[in-house]
Design an enzyme around this catalytic site. Structure first.
Site, PDB file in Angstrom:
ATOM      1  N   ARG A  91     -16.145  34.238  17.741  1.00 56.09           N
ATOM      2  CA  ARG A  91     -14.742  35.302  17.581  1.00 56.09           C
ATOM      3  C   ARG A  91     -15.089  36.619  18.264  1.00 56.09           C
ATOM      4  O   ARG A  91     -16.037  37.142  17.644  1.00 56.09           O
ATOM      5  CB  ARG A  91     -14.961  35.625  16.144  1.00 56.09           C
ATOM      6  CG  ARG A  91     -15.074  33.937  14.793  1.00 56.09           C
ATOM      7  CD  ARG A  91     -13.483  33.412  15.121  1.00 56.09           C
ATOM      8  NE  ARG A  91     -11.973  33.903  14.671  1.00 56.09           N
ATOM      9  CZ  ARG A  91     -10.961  33.797  15.439  1.00 56.09           C
ATOM     10  NH1 ARG A  91     -10.965  32.070  15.626  1.00 56.09           N
ATOM     11  NH2 ARG A  91     -10.407  34.100  15.128  1.00 56.09           N
ATOM     12  N   HIS A 109     -25.313  36.583  25.463  1.00 58.96           N
ATOM     13  CA  HIS A 109     -24.164  35.913  26.647  1.00 58.96           C
ATOM     14  C   HIS A 109     -25.255  34.934  27.466  1.00 58.96           C
ATOM     15  O   HIS A 109     -26.217  35.967  27.573  1.00 58.96           O
ATOM     16  CB  HIS A 109     -23.748  36.627  26.687  1.00 58.96           C
ATOM     17  CG  HIS A 109     -22.645  36.134  28.310  1.00 58.96           C
ATOM     18  ND1 HIS A 109     -21.015  35.363  27.510  1.00 58.96           N
ATOM     19  CD2 HIS A 109     -22.571  35.779  29.108  1.00 58.96           C
ATOM     20  CE1 HIS A 109     -20.940  35.137  28.485  1.00 58.96           C
ATOM     21  NE2 HIS A 109     -21.580  35.734  28.949  1.00 58.96           N
TER      22      HIS A 109
END
Ligand code: GRF
Length: 215
Positions: A91, A109
């Site tokens: 989100r 990431h």
């Protein structure tokens, strides 16, 4: 001991790496709460197995991103959270939330940022023909996959790699650098200076130079 909340959306292998790191008594952080925006995911099971309190805050139950983020904020304050680790949390957090937790939110990431922000990172790295990709742990700012970089690990791309083999190699590195980054932050050794992170007492002499040209 720093209280950490881990936010997940799915499998939670990075959460597991953080749980395992925190099991060591000398680790400077403990996981006080795991929040998932999706019910029934494997990551919640991992937390329960480790005896960590869990909460599902389903974004589908809220009218707006702001309302969802307010609920998150409330749960985090209640649990005494001091640092937030996003671990496969799918989100986008709104600017107000990110500013409330400025330099207190870490994200992992699966690329060498600032390259390949967003989704499908391995496919895009293969498509771009880069020789290396990797993963990044960074402080979160309001832009997607953006913010001061704490640690990165590089992974060489071989000609026979596909998105799956690459993702697996990168994930192995994620599990190493996320606990390392959390340790640095929890020990108070990181200082954000503009878009850079200064790490106190880091031994850079152990860093190796890797030659990307095959023999
Ligand atoms: C990881 O590749 C992470 O970098 C990305 O989402 C994936 C989550 O994996 N943000 P897991 O849920 O930790 O196994």
């Amino acid at each position: 001991m720093v209280n950490v909340a881990v936010l997940i959306s799915g499998g939670g292998t990075n959460l597991q790496a953080l749980i395992d790191a925190c099991a060591d008594k000398s680790f400077p952080a403990r996981i006080a709460l795991v929040i998932s925006n999706n019910p029934g995911v494997k990551g919640l099971e991992r937390a329960e197995k480790a005896g960590i309190p869990t909460k599902v805050i389903n974004h589908r139950d809220y009218k707006s991103r702001e309302e969802f983020d307010d609920k998150l904020h409330e749960a985090l304050l209640e649990s005494g959270t001091e640092l937030i680790c996003l671990a496969g949390f799918m989100r986008i957090l709104d600017t107000r939330f990110v500013n409330r937790w400025k330099n207190k939110i870490l994200n992992i990431h699966p690329s060498l940022l600032p390259s390949f922000k967003g989704l499908h990172t391995q496919e895009r790295a293969l498509e771009a023909g880069v020789r290396f990709t990797g993963c990044t742990v960074h402080f979160v700012n309001p832009e997607l996959d953006d913010g001061p970089i704490i640690i990165q690990a590089a992974v060489a791309i071989n000609p026979d790699d596909d998105a799956d083999t690459l993702a697996a190699k990168v994930l192995t590195q994620e599990h190493i650098i996320y606990p390392q980054a959390l340790r640095l932050v929890a020990e108070g050794r990181t200082q954000v200076d503009g878009s850079r992170v200064i790490i106190r007492d880091a031994n850079y002499a152990t860093q190796k130079i890797i030659n990307p040209i095959p023999e």
